[in-house]
Write a protein that holds these residues in place. Sequence first.
Motif, short mmCIF file in Angstrom:
data_model
loop_
_atom_site.label_atom_id
_atom_site.label_comp_id
_atom_site.label_asym_id
_atom_site.label_seq_id
_atom_site.Cartn_x
_atom_site.Cartn_y
_atom_site.Cartn_z
N GLY A 153 27.30 1.52 23.13
CA GLY A 153 28.34 0.66 23.28
C GLY A 153 29.36 0.46 21.82
O GLY A 153 30.08 -0.20 21.93
N ALA A 154 29.10 1.19 20.81
CA ALA A 154 29.77 1.19 19.78
C ALA A 154 29.73 2.55 18.89
O ALA A 154 28.88 3.33 19.18
CB ALA A 154 29.47 -0.16 18.99
N ALA A 155 30.69 2.80 18.26
CA ALA A 155 30.70 3.96 17.38
C ALA A 155 29.59 3.93 16.36
O ALA A 155 29.34 2.89 15.70
CB ALA A 155 32.19 4.25 16.54
N PRO A 156 29.09 5.09 15.84
CA PRO A 156 27.85 5.10 14.96
C PRO A 156 28.57 4.57 13.40
O PRO A 156 29.53 4.99 13.17
CB PRO A 156 27.41 6.59 14.94
CG PRO A 156 27.88 7.18 16.14
CD PRO A 156 29.29 6.24 16.53
N ALA A 157 27.42 4.04 12.69
CA ALA A 157 27.93 3.67 11.59
C ALA A 157 27.83 4.71 10.44
O ALA A 157 27.25 5.76 10.89
CB ALA A 157 27.01 2.42 10.94
N ALA A 158 28.64 4.91 9.32
CA ALA A 158 28.66 5.61 8.39
C ALA A 158 27.14 5.90 7.83
O ALA A 158 26.61 4.75 7.65
CB ALA A 158 29.63 5.34 7.34
N GLY A 204 24.37 -8.09 21.55
CA GLY A 204 23.24 -7.63 22.67
C GLY A 204 23.44 -6.16 22.76
O GLY A 204 22.44 -5.45 23.37
N SER A 205 24.24 -5.33 22.05
CA SER A 205 24.25 -3.85 22.04
C SER A 205 23.16 -3.44 21.11
O SER A 205 22.60 -4.24 20.51
CB SER A 205 25.53 -3.32 21.59
OG SER A 205 25.87 -3.80 20.10
N THR A 264 25.32 -8.29 12.55
CA THR A 264 24.55 -9.24 12.47
C THR A 264 23.36 -8.67 13.41
O THR A 264 23.69 -8.49 14.57
CB THR A 264 24.85 -10.70 12.97
OG1 THR A 264 25.87 -11.21 12.22
CG2 THR A 264 23.43 -11.48 13.12
N LEU A 265 22.15 -8.61 12.87
CA LEU A 265 20.97 -8.09 13.66
C LEU A 265 20.17 -9.27 14.14
O LEU A 265 19.89 -10.16 13.65
CB LEU A 265 20.38 -7.22 12.82
CG LEU A 265 20.89 -6.07 12.20
CD1 LEU A 265 20.02 -5.19 11.09
CD2 LEU A 265 21.40 -5.13 13.20
#
Length: 120
Positions: free
Chosen positions: A24-29, A92-93, A108-109
Amino acid sequence: MSIRKQFAALALTGALATGGLIAGAAPAAAAPSGAQATCPYPYACIIKNGSIIGRFRDVTSGWQNLPSRPRGPLQVVNTRNDDVVYIRYSSGSTACITPNTTWSTSSTLTGIRISSSSTC
């Protein structure tokens, strides 16, 4: 018994872990390789400002909640050779971190799970 199963029986140490391919989101670098050197095998670590703030090594079937709910910027390091690490964000992703991978996140995790699967 495989090393992976031996470590699955050991107790959790620390309170965190993160990064990866986010559903649901783009991968982090990718994080700098120096961050991975600070997290010993066979852990999944959460690193903030160059310090490990949590280490996990147990394979679990469910989520391990992160009571501290760490906020980014964070680096998540998966030093495991055969296991993926899932993280859950406050939105929630979720994210899946492949073996021997380091990722950065500013989110935030709220949870972590180490799976014995070698692929996401």
